[in-house]
Structure formats: structure tokens, C-alpha cells
Enzyme design. Structure first.
Site: not given
Lengths: 246, 128
Positions: A78, A138-140
Site C-alpha cells: 500500500a 506499506l510499500c515504503f
């Protein structure tokens, strides 16, 4: 050989519209073999879920709880889209399994690294993926080979959708921390800079032009793409069934 | 099943058609080699209709979601749900335990557009 590329820059828009536009362009690329680079932003701040993520997984991320949500057609984790620049690149592909699809990540991210160096920002590609017992939401907070990091914080990640004869790759470049994801510093926070979205976009265009041998022509969606966008937004990215499909 | 005995779509799905007009479909070893770190697969439901050239499922590999295309027309009568939870084993036996769906053919027309093993090998050599 120099490739003529349609360049589209859109004002900040709703997540469902942004995703519908990328999908419409992907389908055009499949039919016509055209190449399109698009830059865009999101308003209001929006969470995009990776295609295979469950909707309920967002419950674990309280700071973004008030943000609208959209399920992407692409993979990965996400993203909280707020103080960032998003790009999408749609290109024809001879096969959705071809190695060159994978190198598109590296090529685009290397262009970003070169772009950032003009602002005296040092960023690098991740060479070893991080392994987690449970992948972060989260993608990050994830680390895949080819992601872009600065001071060990991820500042750009990209994902793809591959259909018959074309590929959509889109990715987010995190310029500054969002109140909806305060654990993720952006480039300006990390490097004490004040790079604007416009400056980043202009410099990135220059680097992409050089590394991909692209010649840009400013353009907009065709009438058939525009018609498709409305339909795709309604039936897919705005639809409860799509968002809650997992 | 031996790869030499199968038919192949340009999109890298293989097909075995039994005497009962049931087509077993999977992904070729060539395609699987390039699908590193397969993490998700979505299969259709039994009873859904498959249409030649249209997507019947999806896979995610390194943040890339790819469609799986049906090489045939007909009703999906079985889906290999066990493989979804064991994607790492898909490449171990792509032409056997790695089958993905079974389709009761409604027409054999689409079979004429598929390649034999020799033609498919040639396509793979060109793409490699």
C-alpha cells in the site's frame, strides 16, 4: 532509435480517476503500440492498495484511516499518496514474461537517481531484498531489489500490470512526509531540501529522455480513452466490489 | 505429461486435450523460469466460462501482476487450488502437478491456433 512518447501531466485528482486513466492508457498501448508517460498527483491524500492486498489489512495503519482507499491493478504494498509525484509509463511488450519487463524498474529508477543527483541528493538502488516474517502493509517499508533508497529510507517504489502486449509501470516518488504516514520521511525531509514537484518533474523528464532515448510530445487522452476512463472508474476503481474483492 | 505432447499458446500457456474433450491448462516451464518469486495467484471459480484469448486468472511476481490467458473455449470444471498455497512448487512439475485449470471444451476451434512443441520452442528461442 528515438521513440516518440506522448507526455501527459495531470492536476491532482481522485485515486479512482487516476487509476482509471492509467488502465485506459494501458489498454490503448495494447491496441496501438503507443508509448505514454504520465505524471500526476492525488487529492485528497489517498491510500492505494496493492492488487493482492486485503482491504482489512489497512486497519493496521491508523494514521491513514481517514484517507479514501483505492485498489490498484498493480502489485506490491500500500502507498499513502500525498506529498509525492506519481509517474506512469505504458509501453508495448513482446511478451509479459520477457526479462526486459523486469529491467524497466531499474531503468526508470536509475533515471530518478540521476535526476536526484542534480539536486545533490544521493540515492541508490536496493541490491538485496529485505525479508520479513510478515510483509509490511506499506510499500515504503518493504525493500525489493531495484527500489530507490536515500539514507536507507525508501523514496521510490514501482509496480507493474502486464497484459497481452503491453505493460503499465507506475511508481511514487516521496518528496515529503505525510501526516497520514508520518513514519515515512521524503527526500526533502531527509536531505533538508525544498525541491518542488515541478522541479522534480522537469529534471526527471530530462533524465528519462536521455536514458530511454525518448522524444516527448505533450498530449492528452484521446476521446476513446476518455470514454473508457469513465467506464473503468465506475465499474472498477470506484466500485465497492473491486475495492473489497480481498 | 510430456512437453512434446502438448499444445501451446503464444501467451505461454500449455494445453493437453483428453479424449473426453477436457483441456488441462498450465504455464510453460519457459514462462515460469522468468516468473521469479511468484507470490500470489488468483484462479477462476469452477463453473465460470473460459474464452480463448481472454484472461482467466492472475499472478503476482516482483510487484508485477500478469494476466493468465485461456487458450480454449469452454466451462471451467476444476481449478488447482492446492497450487495457490504452494506456488514455490509450481516450477517443480509445471506439466504435471502444476496444472492450473481444467476446461470442458465447448468448441475445438481455438485448438487450431495453438502451436506444437517445436513451434513453441522456436518462439521461446526468439524471446530469450
Amino acid at each position: 532509435m528515438t521513440q516518440i512518447v506522448r507526455l501527459i501531466t495531470d492536476p491532482p485528482s481522485a485515486g479512482s480517476w487516476n487509476m482509471a486513466v492509467d488502465q485506459a492508457i494501458l489498454e490503448s498501448a495494447n491496441e496501438t503500440g503507443s508509448v505514454t508517460l504520465r505524471f500526476y498527483q492525488w487529492t485528497p491524500a489517498t491510500v492505494s492498495l496493492g492488487y493482492f492486498q486485503s482491504l482489512e489489512s489497512r486497519d493496521a495503519h491508523e494514521p491513514s484511516a481517514e484517507c479514501p482507499i483505492v485498489r490498484r491493478a498493480t502489485g506490491g504494498g500500500a502507498i499513502v499518496h500525498d506529498r509525492e509525484l506519481t509517474y506512469s509509463l505504458c509501453v508495448p511488450s513482446r511478451s509479459r514474461w520477457a526479462d526486459e519487463n523486469q529491467t524497466l524498474y531499474t531503468k526508470m529508477h536509475s533515471a530518478l537517481i540521476a535526476c536526484l543527483s542534480t539536486f545533490n541528493v544521493t540515492a541508490t538502488l536496493v541490491e538485496q531484498p529485505a525479508e520479513f516474517a510478515v510483509e509490511p502493509f506499506l510499500c515504503f517499508e518493504r525493500r525489493a531489489v531495484g527500489d530507490v533508497v536515500c539514507q536507507n529510507y525508501k523514496i521510490c517504489g514501482s509496480a507493474q500490470r502486464r497484459i497481452d502486449k503491453s505493460i503499465l509501470q507506475h511508481g511514487s516518488i516521496l518528496l515529503a512526509k505525510s501526516e497520514s504516514a508520518p513514519e515515512l520521511p521524503g527526500i526533502n525531509d531527509l536531505e533538508n531540501k525544498s525541491i518542488s514537484i515541478d522541479e522534480l518533474q522537469q529534471q526527471l523528464l530530462t533524465q528519462i529522455r536521455q536514458s530511454f532515448d525518448f522524444e516527448f510530445e505533450f498530449g492528452e487522452l484521446s476521446s476513446s480513452e476518455n470514454a473508457k476512463v469513465g467506464e473503468i472508474q465506475r465499474n472498477r476503481f470506484q466500485s465497492e466490489a473491486w475495492t473489497a474483492k480481498r | 505429461m510430456k512437453p512434446e505432447d502438448l499444445l501451446y499458446a503464444e501467451t505461454h500457456e500449455w494445453v493437453h486435450v483428453g479424449d473426453d474433450d477436457v483441456a488441462t491448462i498450465g504455464i510453460s516451464a519457459f514462462a515460469l523460469e522468468q516468473l521469479t518469486d511468484l507470490v500470489f495467484m488468483e484462479l477462476p471459480s469452477v463453473g465460470d466460462m473460459a474464452t480463448a484469448g481472454e484472461a482467466f486468472g492472475e499472478v503476482e511476481s516482483v510487484k508485477a501482476v500478469s494476466n493468465l490467458y485461456s487458450p480454449v473455449d469452454g466451462e471451467i470444471i476444476d481449478a488447482n487450488t492446492e497450487i495457490v498455497d504452494n506456488l514455490e512448487s509450481l516450477g517443480d512439475d509445471p506439466y504435471g502437478a502444476g496444472w492450473i485449470i481444467k476446461v470442458k471444451l465447448s468448441s475445438r476451434d481455438a485448438l487450431d491456433k495453438l502451436m506444437d512443441h517445436a513451434a513453441y520452442e522456436k518462439q521461446c528461442a526468439e524471446e530469450a
